[in-house]
Design a protein around this motif. Structure first.
Motif, mmCIF file in Angstrom:
data_model
loop_
_atom_site.group_PDB
_atom_site.id
_atom_site.type_symbol
_atom_site.label_atom_id
_atom_site.label_comp_id
_atom_site.label_asym_id
_atom_site.label_seq_id
_atom_site.Cartn_x
_atom_site.Cartn_y
_atom_site.Cartn_z
ATOM 1 N N ALA A 191 -12.714 7.481 2.808
ATOM 2 C CA ALA A 191 -11.688 8.239 3.894
ATOM 3 C C ALA A 191 -10.689 7.868 3.015
ATOM 4 N N GLU A 192 -9.382 9.004 2.937
ATOM 5 C CA GLU A 192 -8.531 9.015 2.572
ATOM 6 C C GLU A 192 -6.907 9.561 3.185
ATOM 7 N N PRO A 193 -6.919 9.058 3.992
ATOM 8 C CA PRO A 193 -5.702 9.933 5.093
ATOM 9 C C PRO A 193 -4.762 11.122 4.281
ATOM 10 N N CYS A 194 -4.037 9.865 3.006
ATOM 11 C CA CYS A 194 -3.354 10.972 1.734
ATOM 12 C C CYS A 194 -4.330 10.756 0.473
ATOM 13 N N GLY A 195 -4.085 9.956 0.000
ATOM 14 C CA GLY A 195 -3.928 9.201 -1.279
ATOM 15 C C GLY A 195 -2.642 10.098 -1.717
ATOM 16 N N ILE A 196 -2.055 8.532 -2.696
ATOM 17 C CA ILE A 196 -1.143 8.590 -3.675
ATOM 18 C C ILE A 196 -1.641 8.507 -5.478
ATOM 19 N N SER A 197 -2.643 8.221 -5.090
ATOM 20 C CA SER A 197 -2.828 7.456 -6.834
ATOM 21 C C SER A 197 -3.152 9.543 -7.404
ATOM 22 N N SER B 274 -6.867 0.699 -8.161
ATOM 23 C CA SER B 274 -7.741 0.773 -6.521
ATOM 24 C C SER B 274 -7.419 -0.280 -5.517
ATOM 25 N N ARG B 275 -7.276 -0.432 -4.676
ATOM 26 C CA ARG B 275 -7.891 -1.136 -3.790
ATOM 27 C C ARG B 275 -8.912 -1.721 -4.204
ATOM 28 N N LEU B 276 -9.625 -2.144 -4.536
ATOM 29 C CA LEU B 276 -10.751 -2.659 -4.442
ATOM 30 C C LEU B 276 -11.564 -3.311 -2.940
ATOM 31 N N MET C 244 -12.969 1.595 1.697
ATOM 32 C CA MET C 244 -13.149 2.229 1.995
ATOM 33 C C MET C 244 -12.297 3.461 0.954
ATOM 34 N N LYS C 245 -12.636 2.963 0.101
ATOM 35 C CA LYS C 245 -11.998 3.417 -1.387
ATOM 36 C C LYS C 245 -13.405 4.415 -2.319
ATOM 37 N N GLY C 246 -14.648 3.621 -1.012
ATOM 38 C CA GLY C 246 -15.917 4.840 -2.286
ATOM 39 C C GLY C 246 -16.847 3.195 -3.564
ATOM 40 N N ILE D 234 0.758 8.134 11.553
ATOM 41 C CA ILE D 234 -0.039 7.278 11.359
ATOM 42 C C ILE D 234 -0.991 7.206 9.697
ATOM 43 N N HIS D 235 -0.849 6.279 8.322
ATOM 44 C CA HIS D 235 -1.032 6.015 7.788
ATOM 45 C C HIS D 235 -1.853 5.705 7.261
ATOM 46 N N ASN D 236 -3.099 5.167 8.337
ATOM 47 C CA ASN D 236 -4.790 4.943 7.867
ATOM 48 C C ASN D 236 -4.886 3.788 9.472
ATOM 49 N N LEU D 237 -6.062 4.570 9.811
ATOM 50 C CA LEU D 237 -6.765 4.767 11.165
ATOM 51 C C LEU D 237 -7.434 2.963 11.148
ATOM 52 N N THR E 282 -0.043 13.163 11.201
ATOM 53 C CA THR E 282 -0.027 11.775 9.746
ATOM 54 C C THR E 282 -0.009 12.505 8.905
ATOM 55 N N VAL E 283 -0.909 12.091 7.916
ATOM 56 C CA VAL E 283 -0.609 12.433 6.360
ATOM 57 C C VAL E 283 -1.107 13.352 5.619
ATOM 58 N N SER E 284 -1.971 14.018 6.145
ATOM 59 C CA SER E 284 -2.571 15.262 5.291
ATOM 60 C C SER E 284 -3.639 16.596 6.858
ATOM 61 N N VAL F 65 1.058 16.572 4.534
ATOM 62 C CA VAL F 65 1.023 15.928 3.070
ATOM 63 C C VAL F 65 2.326 15.061 2.241
ATOM 64 N N ASN F 66 2.013 14.180 2.700
ATOM 65 C CA ASN F 66 3.111 13.184 1.405
ATOM 66 C C ASN F 66 2.874 14.099 -0.190
ATOM 67 N N GLY F 67 4.354 13.280 -0.039
ATOM 68 C CA GLY F 67 4.582 13.540 -2.235
ATOM 69 C C GLY F 67 4.684 12.877 -2.198
ATOM 70 N N GLY G 213 0.820 -0.680 0.004
ATOM 71 C CA GLY G 213 0.195 0.034 0.285
ATOM 72 C C GLY G 213 0.701 1.618 0.017
ATOM 73 N N GLY G 214 0.252 2.620 0.413
ATOM 74 C CA GLY G 214 0.760 3.567 -0.067
ATOM 75 C C GLY G 214 2.328 3.998 1.030
ATOM 76 N N LEU G 215 2.098 2.869 2.535
ATOM 77 C CA LEU G 215 2.905 3.516 3.324
ATOM 78 C C LEU G 215 4.257 2.794 3.004
ATOM 79 N N ALA G 216 4.673 1.532 1.807
ATOM 80 C CA ALA G 216 5.460 1.538 1.093
ATOM 81 C C ALA G 216 6.055 2.496 0.065
ATOM 82 N N ASP G 217 5.655 3.520 -0.548
ATOM 83 C CA ASP G 217 5.349 4.504 -1.226
ATOM 84 C C ASP G 217 6.330 5.654 -0.430
ATOM 85 N N VAL G 218 5.012 5.945 0.798
ATOM 86 C CA VAL G 218 6.090 6.980 1.121
ATOM 87 C C VAL G 218 7.712 6.699 1.954
ATOM 88 N N ALA G 219 8.044 5.317 2.358
ATOM 89 C CA ALA G 219 8.515 4.327 2.982
ATOM 90 C C ALA G 219 10.194 4.785 1.577
#
Ligand code: GLC
Length: 475
Positions: A376-382, A299-301, A304-306, A162-165, A213-215, A246-248, A17-23
């Motif tokens: 909900a979207e803590p930050c979102g990378i896509s 997206s992950r299906l 939470m992703k709407g 916190i990337h995602n509660l 947290t990321v935003s 916010v993440n970059g 997930g997005g944590l890996a992109d940030v790390a």
């Protein structure tokens, strides 16, 4: 500054997930700011042999884990100029999955404790130990606990992000002492007690010196029940130390002018080339090669992703002269629905129920509109990648989506995408329809693309904000 960045996953080694992109990208940005930042993560079995072959053994030791004694090996490699350490123990990490094992509590207690002890073993007296999400939520606690008896840890400060509660790491209380070797004094309301269990995300929130947290918007949202996932109380108690950053994204990795995974490189000056990617995408997915707007989701299906909003309006949406591609895996009910609609609208919808990094680049480059209506979207990378590739995002105004996509304003001409407020399927549909109308007005559409591509979502500003927090803690 000396910083150890702790994460359970980091790209390109392992990513769910997005944590890996940030790390995989924030440490690189901090390294470019001349900090001595190093990353540590588990040595999972699934890391490719190619990457494994670059690693060398750094050290090994044995460590008490409750009444057990466990081996800790640490390997290292340099990637993107950043030293990465890998905690090796086959019993814990030679598994088919990264998470979701019956003994995840034990696996990540092991990892967190090993990280804290490793610092001393290699005499890396970090100024800051920065850990992320529940998997490394115990790291701040171990450092505090060790500091009571060992001066080596006394000046170390901890940051927890916190990337995602939604995912918290809740386990039986007895393992804290039995496996973690930590005293019951921490199982209190202000600590990691969670009803009759323990909660490792809560440990990170409670025992870190600074919390992020990321935003900015998510940092506000999580103080309340709807987004707080049961932790709004402890978050409010600790809000004095909470910051939203916010993440970059890594602008070298996601760069339409140089991306090798796409058919034609482009920037705003050569935006006509974007349509070559669209042809290639249509070709790959066997869609009619027509100049109709192509909508996309990567997206992950999961709910939470709407996804419920999308599914609700899909029939109506597919009446339009459009094409829609979906890439990702997740809950079976959504996979089934997309497969059904692909059958029903065989010349319009493609559901690709798998994940493929290379294909995702072609989607970002080839599509016109990116759909991301998260609950909900803590930050979102896509959405950040979409902006960079001039694929205009349609998002719900929550968390990082709200902070990074500027809705198009027809009076001022400002905007980088489209957004709607309520979690309502027809608000989504109407917003997409507005975008589809503007797509016909090439002058306006190109102007929004230009604004999107020029918006800056690299790590420049945000890495500076992390530095500010690190420096403040050091004083
Ligand atoms: C999680 C969140 C996502 C965020 C990412 C990185 O995956 O769900 O919104 O972008 O972490 O922080």
């Amino acid at each position: 500054m000396k910083i150890l960045y702790v994460a359970s996953e980091a790209a390109p080694f392992v990513k769910t997930g997005g944590l890996a992109d940030v790390a995989g990208s924030l440490p690189k940005a901090l390294k470019e700011k001349k900090q001595d930042i190093r990353v540590i993560m588990p040595l999972y079995w699934s890391i490719s042999d190619e990457l494994k072959s670059t690693m060398k053994k750094e050290t090994e030791f044995s460590m008490d884990l409750g009444w057990r004694n466990q081996y800790v090996g640490v390997f290292s490699t340099i990637y993107n100029g950043v030293t990465h350490y890998f905690v090796d123990n086959e019993y814990y990490f030679k598994r088919d999955r990264i998470y979701g094992e019956y003994d995840d509590g034990e696996r990540f207690i092991y990892f967190s404790k090993a990280v804290a002890i490793f610092l001393k073993k290699i005499n890396f007296k970090a100024d800051i130990v920065h850990s992320n999400d529940w998997h490394s939520g115990l790291v701040p606690l171990y450092i505090k606990d060790f500091a009571k008896g060992d001066p080596f840890y006394q000046d170390m400060k901890t940051v927890f992000t916190i990337h995602n509660l939604k995912y918290q790491g809740i386990f039986d209380s007895f393992i804290l002492q039995d496996i973690g070797g930590l005293s019951d004094e921490y199982i209190v309301e202000d600590g990691l007690k969670y009803y009759d269990k323990i909660n490792l995300m809560k440990a990170g929130i409670a025992y870190s010196d600074a919390l992020t947290t990321v935003s900015k918007t998510y940092a506000e949202e999580i103080k309340y029940e709807y987004f707080g996932e049961g932790l709004e109380g402890i978050i409010r108690k600790n809000q004095h130390k909470l910051t939203g950053i916010v993440n970059g994204i890594d602008y070298d990795l996601y760069n339409p002018t140089r991306d090798n995974y796409i058919s034609a490189n482009y920037d705003f000056q050569t935006i006509e080339n974007k349509s070559k990617n669209k042809r290639e995408l249509q070709n790959l997915y066997d869609l009619p090669k027509k100049d109709v707007p192509v909508l996309a989701m990567v997206s992950r299906l999961v709910a939470m992703k709407g996804l419920d909003l999308v599914v609700h309006i899909l029939d109506e949406l597919l009446q339009e002269d459009i094409q829609f591609v979906v890439l990702g895996t997740g809950e079976k009910k959504y996979e089934d629905i997309f497969n059904y609609f692909q059958w029903k609208y065989s010349d319009k919808l493609r559901s690709r129920i798998y994940f493929n990094g290379k294909e995702s680049h072609l989607i970002y480059a080839g599509a016109d509109i990116f759909v991301m209506p998260s609950m909900a979207e803590p930050c979102g990378i896509s959405q950040l990648i979409s902006l960079r590739y001039g694929t205009l995002p349609v998002v719900r105004e929550t968390g990082g989506l709200k902070d990074t996509v500027i809705p198009y304003n027809k009076y001022t001409g400002e905007g980088t995408g489209f957004s709607f407020e309520n979690f309502n399927a027809h608000e989504l549909l109407n917003t997409i329809k507005t975008a589809l109308q503007l797509y016909e007005d090439k002058g306006v559409w190109h102007r929004i693309i230009e604004q999107a591509m020029k918006s800056k979502n690299d790590w420049g500003k945000s890495s500076q904000e992390y530095m500010k927090i690190y420096k403040r803690l050091k004083i």
